[in-house]
Design a protein around this motif. Structure first.
Motif: not given
Length: 390
Positions: A73-77, A83-86, A96-99, A101-107
């Motif tokens: 059940n624990k996400n080790y990846r 990324l876990i939320h995505l 569910n909206k990620y509330n 501040e995003n620091e790790n996913i850039l477009l």
């Protein structure tokens, strides 16, 4: 397991392992084993779930007990919350909206593939220079590697970025594979014109290129096939005696090792003996040394192909050993053995071997794994091909 599940032959191997093993453990990335929880349109684990159901079916058909599944059940990846939320919400109808501040996913929206790869190269150069990342800690994945491969090579060279592109190559592009497959097909197809010519053209027969074409043209003109290759000297055609004598000399040079191989495999119809015969044939004809010579001759011209030649022989020997372990003394035909080899060659990625240690890795979503990288670039995300990827 690859993203598309197992091949029919791999399922057969797993079935045989189930029959003889005390316990078989299978680890698959999915969220549930329930049949009513499989949706081809939205389920990112769809292919894995189909594979799991097939394995369960095989076990049931052989009256093999299936133990209770164990869920981790624990996400080790994923190493960050974004990324876990995505992963948890990307295909949810009610998400569910990620509330935070995003620091790790850039477009990045690029005008065309060239500007896209130019941007990626700039970012990689920055990460290596400013954040002390190693090139091997950076990965690039795409669903359309054929489109981007040439661009990446050209632009990364301009930026002095070492790169390994995990391109899937056609089997026929590897001369050692072609040599072995042609060898088996000569006997599977009873010395057909196509199989013998394919064997000769691998350039392992110690025949000059001009002589290869002479033999090919003569055989095609006079319909040389089946026993005409080996039974008697050629005494037909409009060639003069001197030329016929020379062609027969070349012909004998080609068929003599093949007849010896046939003698070695006479009445030996199991996988173990045929694997041994192939190995001995390769050694006796100095194929390992010839490959090394080819690799050395082209090292300064085509380093990539040179590295492939260097790695090919050891990979083939490993595959032969695996076939012996799995099939042992099971009866087998030349044709069936050839099919097993083709599958094994594809699964072992013999088409190309990474040449360096500290390189950016570019891979296809269906083939590559990037678990150990710290930075990943996904290119061509909106070119519609990713919608086909499950």
């Amino acid at each position: 397991m690859n993203l598309l599940g197992f091949t029919p032959q791999e399922y057969k191997v797993i079935e045989e392992l189930m029959k003889v093993s005390k316990e078989v453990n299978v680890i698959i990335c999915l969220d549930s084993l329930k049949k009513d929880n499989i949706n081809n349109e939205t389920d990112i684990f769809y292919s894995n779930k189909i594979a799991a159901q097939k394995l369960i079916e095989i076990a049931n058909n052989n009256n093999i007990e299936i133990e209770d599944e164990v869920y981790l059940n624990k996400n080790y990846r994923f190493k960050n919350e974004e990324l876990i939320h995505l992963e948890q919400n990307i295909y949810e109808n009610i998400y569910n909206k990620y509330n935070k501040e995003n620091e790790n996913i850039l477009l990045f929206l690029a005008a065309n593939p060239y500007s896209e790869i130019e941007h990626v190269a700039n970012e990689i150069a920055y990460e290596v220079r400013e954040n002390s990342y190693r090139y091997k800690e950076i990965g690039i994945i795409t669903k359309n590697i054929d489109t981007y491969s040439g661009l990446i090579k050209a632009i990364f060279e301009k930026y002095d970025i070492p790169v390994y592109i995990d391109e899937k190559k056609d089997l026929s592009e590897n001369i050692l594979i072609k040599y072995i497959i042609s060898l088996l097909e000569i006997f599977a197809k009873n010395w057909s014109y196509e199989s013998v010519i394919s064997y000769i053209k691998t350039s392992f027969c110690d025949i000059e290129e001009k002589d290869i074409y002479e033999i090919e043209n003569f055989a095609k003109k006079w319909g040389v096939k089946y026993s005409k290759w080996y039974k008697n000297d050629w005494d037909f055609g409009e060639e003069n005696k001197q030329k016929l004598e020379y062609l027969n000399l070349i012909r004998r040079k080609i068929v003599s090792p093949l007849l010896e191989f046939k003698e070695m495999t006479y009445k030996k119809v199991n996988a173990k003996d045929l694997s041994k015969a192939i190995y001995e044939f390769l050694i006796k004809n100095n194929i390992d040394k010839k490959l090394k010579d080819k690799a050395t001759n082209i090292e300064n011209v085509n380093k990539e192909l040179s590295d492939e030649y260097q790695a090919s022989f050891n990979t083939v020997i490993k595959i032969l050993d695996e076939i012996v372990k799995i099939f042992g003394e099971e009866k087998i035909t030349f044709d069936k053995y050839s099919e097993i080899l083709k599958i094994s060659f594809m699964e072992n990625g013999l088409g190309k071997i990474p040449a360096g240690i500290d390189e950016v890795t570019v891979g296809d979503t269906d083939r590559s794994r990037s678990h150990k990288v710290k930075v990943i670039f996904i290119i061509g995300l909106n070119d519609r091909k990713f919608s086909e990827c499950k």
